[in-house]
Design an enzyme around this catalytic site. Sequence first.
Site, PDB file in Angstrom:
ATOM      1  CG  ASN A  42      -0.431  -0.297   2.515  1.00  0.00           C
ATOM      2  OD1 ASN A  42       0.622  -0.911   2.642  1.00  0.00           O
ATOM      3  ND2 ASN A  42      -1.113   0.150   3.546  1.00  0.00           N
ATOM      4  CD  GLU A  55      -5.398  -5.931  -1.273  1.00  0.00           C
ATOM      5  OE1 GLU A  55      -4.738  -4.884  -1.097  1.00  0.00           O
ATOM      6  OE2 GLU A  55      -6.339  -6.269  -0.536  1.00  0.00           O
ATOM      7  CB  CYS A  86     -10.750  -2.963   0.713  1.00  0.00           C
ATOM      8  SG  CYS A  86     -10.182  -2.220  -0.834  1.00  0.00           S
ATOM      9  CB  CYS A  89      -8.687  -4.789  -3.562  1.00  0.00           C
ATOM     10  SG  CYS A  89      -7.583  -3.415  -3.162  1.00  0.00           S
TER      11      CYS A  89
HETATM   12  N1  THU Z   1      -5.282  -1.519   2.579  1.00  0.00           N
HETATM   13  C1  THU Z   1      -4.752  -2.352   1.626  1.00  0.00           C
HETATM   14  O1  THU Z   1      -3.601  -2.139   1.176  1.00  0.00           O
HETATM   15  N2  THU Z   1      -5.491  -3.375   1.168  1.00  0.00           N
HETATM   16  C2  THU Z   1      -6.756  -3.681   1.605  1.00  0.00           C
HETATM   17  O2  THU Z   1      -7.408  -4.565   1.055  1.00  0.00           O
HETATM   18  C3  THU Z   1      -7.315  -2.944   2.741  1.00  0.00           C
HETATM   19  C4  THU Z   1      -6.614  -1.696   3.118  1.00  0.00           C
HETATM   20  C5  THU Z   1      -4.487  -0.391   3.069  1.00  0.00           C
HETATM   21  C6  THU Z   1      -4.991   0.953   2.634  1.00  0.00           C
HETATM   22  C7  THU Z   1      -4.445   1.849   3.714  1.00  0.00           C
HETATM   23  O3  THU Z   1      -3.129   2.245   3.368  1.00  0.00           O
HETATM   24  C8  THU Z   1      -4.373   0.964   4.951  1.00  0.00           C
HETATM   25  O4  THU Z   1      -4.470  -0.369   4.471  1.00  0.00           O
HETATM   26  C9  THU Z   1      -5.460   1.225   5.972  1.00  0.00           C
HETATM   27  O5  THU Z   1      -6.705   1.183   5.390  1.00  0.00           O
END
Ligand code: THU
Length: 130
Positions: A42, A55, A86, A89
């Site tokens: 992320n 993702e 999420c 994604c």
């Molecule tokens: N995040 C992801 O990288 N993938 C997910 O499926 C859920 C959330 C990240 C986004 C943000 O940087 C942090 O997790 C908190 O939401």
Amino acid sequence: MTDRQLSDLALDARNHAYTPYSNFKVGAALLCADGTVFTGCNVENAAYGSTICAERVALVKAVSEGYRDFAAIAIAGSGEDFCWPCGSCRQMLCEFAPGLRVLAVRQDGQFEAATLDALLPHAFGPAALN
Ligand code: THU
């Protein structure tokens, strides 16, 4: 590539996460049909809504390199719990691989598996636009 190996790549990919705002580091490892793996983490932004999930980073890296056939994705978060993708994604992954195998990985390396169509039932996909 075993589930264990893919999960370990997702755990490693967290090391590059840029998370000054949430401090929640996520790593993803996307396995292509030919065995190639693209990783992602992320990347947050001061304009919070511009943040991109691990993702989707892995997915756009793969698609931008000409890869569109995917077999599995492993996602590793930083919490005690399994890290499921999420909604955004799930939708993005569904465009290319509705039956994708999804591994939700916990910090301690344990993982649970599901298919994307189970995680995103009645999805809106390319066929809906025909
Ligand atoms: N995040 C992801 O990288 N993938 C997910 O499926 C859920 C959330 C990240 C986004 C943000 O940087 C942090 O997790 C908190 O939401």
